[in-house]
Design an enzyme around this catalytic site. Structure first.
Site, PDB file in Angstrom:
ATOM      1  N   CYS A  89      13.341  89.016  22.767  1.00  9.21           N
ATOM      2  CA  CYS A  89      13.323  90.473  22.635  1.00  9.21           C
ATOM      3  C   CYS A  89      14.714  91.091  22.696  1.00  9.21           C
ATOM      4  O   CYS A  89      14.909  92.209  22.231  1.00  9.21           O
ATOM      5  CB  CYS A  89      12.445  91.087  23.721  1.00  9.21           C
ATOM      6  SG  CYS A  89      10.706  90.617  23.604  1.00  9.21           S
ATOM      7  N   HIS A 338       7.848  98.238  19.694  1.00  8.35           N
ATOM      8  CA  HIS A 338       8.782  97.164  20.041  1.00  8.35           C
ATOM      9  C   HIS A 338       8.867  96.143  18.904  1.00  8.35           C
ATOM     10  O   HIS A 338       8.239  95.096  18.952  1.00  8.35           O
ATOM     11  CB  HIS A 338       8.308  96.503  21.337  1.00  8.35           C
ATOM     12  CG  HIS A 338       9.141  95.365  21.819  1.00  8.35           C
ATOM     13  ND1 HIS A 338      10.445  95.148  21.428  1.00  8.35           N
ATOM     14  CD2 HIS A 338       8.838  94.351  22.683  1.00  8.35           C
ATOM     15  CE1 HIS A 338      10.906  94.067  22.037  1.00  8.35           C
ATOM     16  NE2 HIS A 338       9.960  93.563  22.787  1.00  8.35           N
ATOM     17  N   CYS A 368      14.205  92.811  29.253  1.00  8.87           N
ATOM     18  CA  CYS A 368      13.639  91.514  29.617  1.00  8.87           C
ATOM     19  C   CYS A 368      13.460  90.701  28.337  1.00  8.87           C
ATOM     20  O   CYS A 368      13.234  91.250  27.262  1.00  8.87           O
ATOM     21  CB  CYS A 368      12.307  91.674  30.341  1.00  8.87           C
ATOM     22  SG  CYS A 368      11.027  92.532  29.399  1.00  8.87           S
TER      23      CYS A 368
END
Length: 383
Positions: A89, A338, A368
């Protein structure tokens, strides 16, 4: 050490799964933000020394070095190379770090960094799905070293979010209230036009599709993702499509080409934590970054922390003691979405523009990441 400056930052709208960007080829999605970045900055594209972009699940139309193909799809000079980064991510935040490090080392003067992801076309964990028929059901199967260290326990982001909620005593009600606040902030920001300067229209889409008016009855009726758990779709980041890009320059490039730097990279770092807990790394990474920068959380005017799940941000808030009023002030991934490999660059683009809108000096970004990792960037607004 030489300084690295952010000269320009743009992003696409974030499209919902199956929404306005679903049919856009990832290379064309990346090309849209790259073209806009160079046009807005006024920099000759031939002067760019490298293009670094984040992307996860680089298969199908996202394979073949999407940074390179996006640049070429934009009609930009063939002599400029590109490389694709996968730190899960945090991929495009890491792309910015690599770009800044190249500039700070003196080995480059102008580098483009960003990210692209079309999750409608390439669903999350598609690369893992491709590997399953070959006898690899997950990235860890068959590794004697991994098994000796971590055993056969399940490694899963939903499990991690549940573990965090339980460990920090975060109730489902608290997570739902956090999620509602994310949507409310995003709706306000969109209505007030706060995102307008940073967004490049793509395929007719001009604004983020994710934010919606909270429906408490629906939120409370959603079943947990895991049986017996408390994490639901409502408190999780949305599956999305999008791209973003930033131009990173040295002091020499700023002087030579008459550029106006908008922010200075004050600090950049990355840290790791337990990969089974996976999503807790922003906590030690933030502490490490602030110590290295000789700052406290109170010195930070704005924070963008990725809302992978509500519990991740809520646990970070407890441990960092950050003021919630300074964190994700325009909503986060629960509302805005996202698009994995693009989110890091999207967050930094939004952070830069919001610092300029509010007059804040220091902004922090933290995310994260799979494998129990986290990147931290601290920007200092200039001007």
């Amino acid at each position: 050490m030489a300084e690295a400056y952010l000269v320009e930052a743009v992003r696409s709208p974030v499209g919902r799964r199956g929404g306005g960007l679903a049919a856009v080829h990832p290379a064309d999605l990346g090309a849209a933000v790259l073209s806009a970045l160079l046009e807005r900055s006024g920099v000759d594209p031939a002067l760019v020394e490298d293009v670094i972009m984040g992307c996860v699940d680089t298969i199908g139309p996202q394979a073949g070095d999407i940074a390179r193909t996006s640049w070429l799809a934009a009609g930009l000079p063939e002599e400029v190379p590109g490389v694709t980064v996968d730190r899960q991510c945090g991929s495009s935040q890491q792309a910015v770090h690599f770009a800044a490090q190249a500039v700070m080392s003196g080995t480059a003067d102008l580098v483009v960094a960003g990210g692209v992801q079309n999750m409608s076309a390439i669903p999350i964990s598609s690369a893992m799905t491709v590997a399953q028929p070959m006898g690899f059901p997950d990235p860890f199967s068959g590794s004697t070293g991994w098994t000796a260290r971590y055993g056969d326990q399940e490694v899963d982001q939903i499990r991690s979010a549940e573990m965090i909620a339980e460990h920090w005593g975060i109730s489902r009600d608290a997570m739902e209230e956090f999620a509602v606040t994310s949507h409310e902030r995003a709706l306000t920001a969109r209505a007030e036009g706060r995102f307008d300067r940073e967004i490049v229209p793509v395929a007719g889409l001009r604004q983020d599709e994710g934010p919606r008016e909270p429906n408490w009855a629906k939120i409370r009726s959603l079943p947990p993702v895991r049986e017996g758990g408390t994490v639901t779709a409502a408190v999780s980041s949305q599956i999305s499509d999008g791209a973003a890009a930033l131009l990173v320059a040295s002091a020499e490039a700023v002087r030579r080409f008459g550029l106006t730097p908008r922010a200075r990279v004050h600090h950049l770092s990355a840290r790791g934590a337990d990969p089974v807990w996976m999503l807790t790394a922003p906590i030690p990474a933030t502490a490490h970054a602030l110590a290295r920068a000789e700052m406290s959380i109170d010195d930070i005017d704005l924070v963008e922390i990725n809302e992978a799940f509500a519990s991740v941000v809520q646990a970070w808030l407890v441990e960092s003691k950050a003021d919630p009023a300074k964190v994700n002030v325009n909503g986060g991934a629960i509302a805005l979405g996202h698009p994995l490999g693009a989110t890091g660059a999207r967050l930094m683009t939004t952070l830069l523009h919001e610092l300029e809108r509010t007059g804040g000096r220091y902004g922090m970004q933290v995310m994260c990441e799979g494998g129990g990792q986290a990147n931290v960037t601290i920007l200092e607004r200039l001007g």
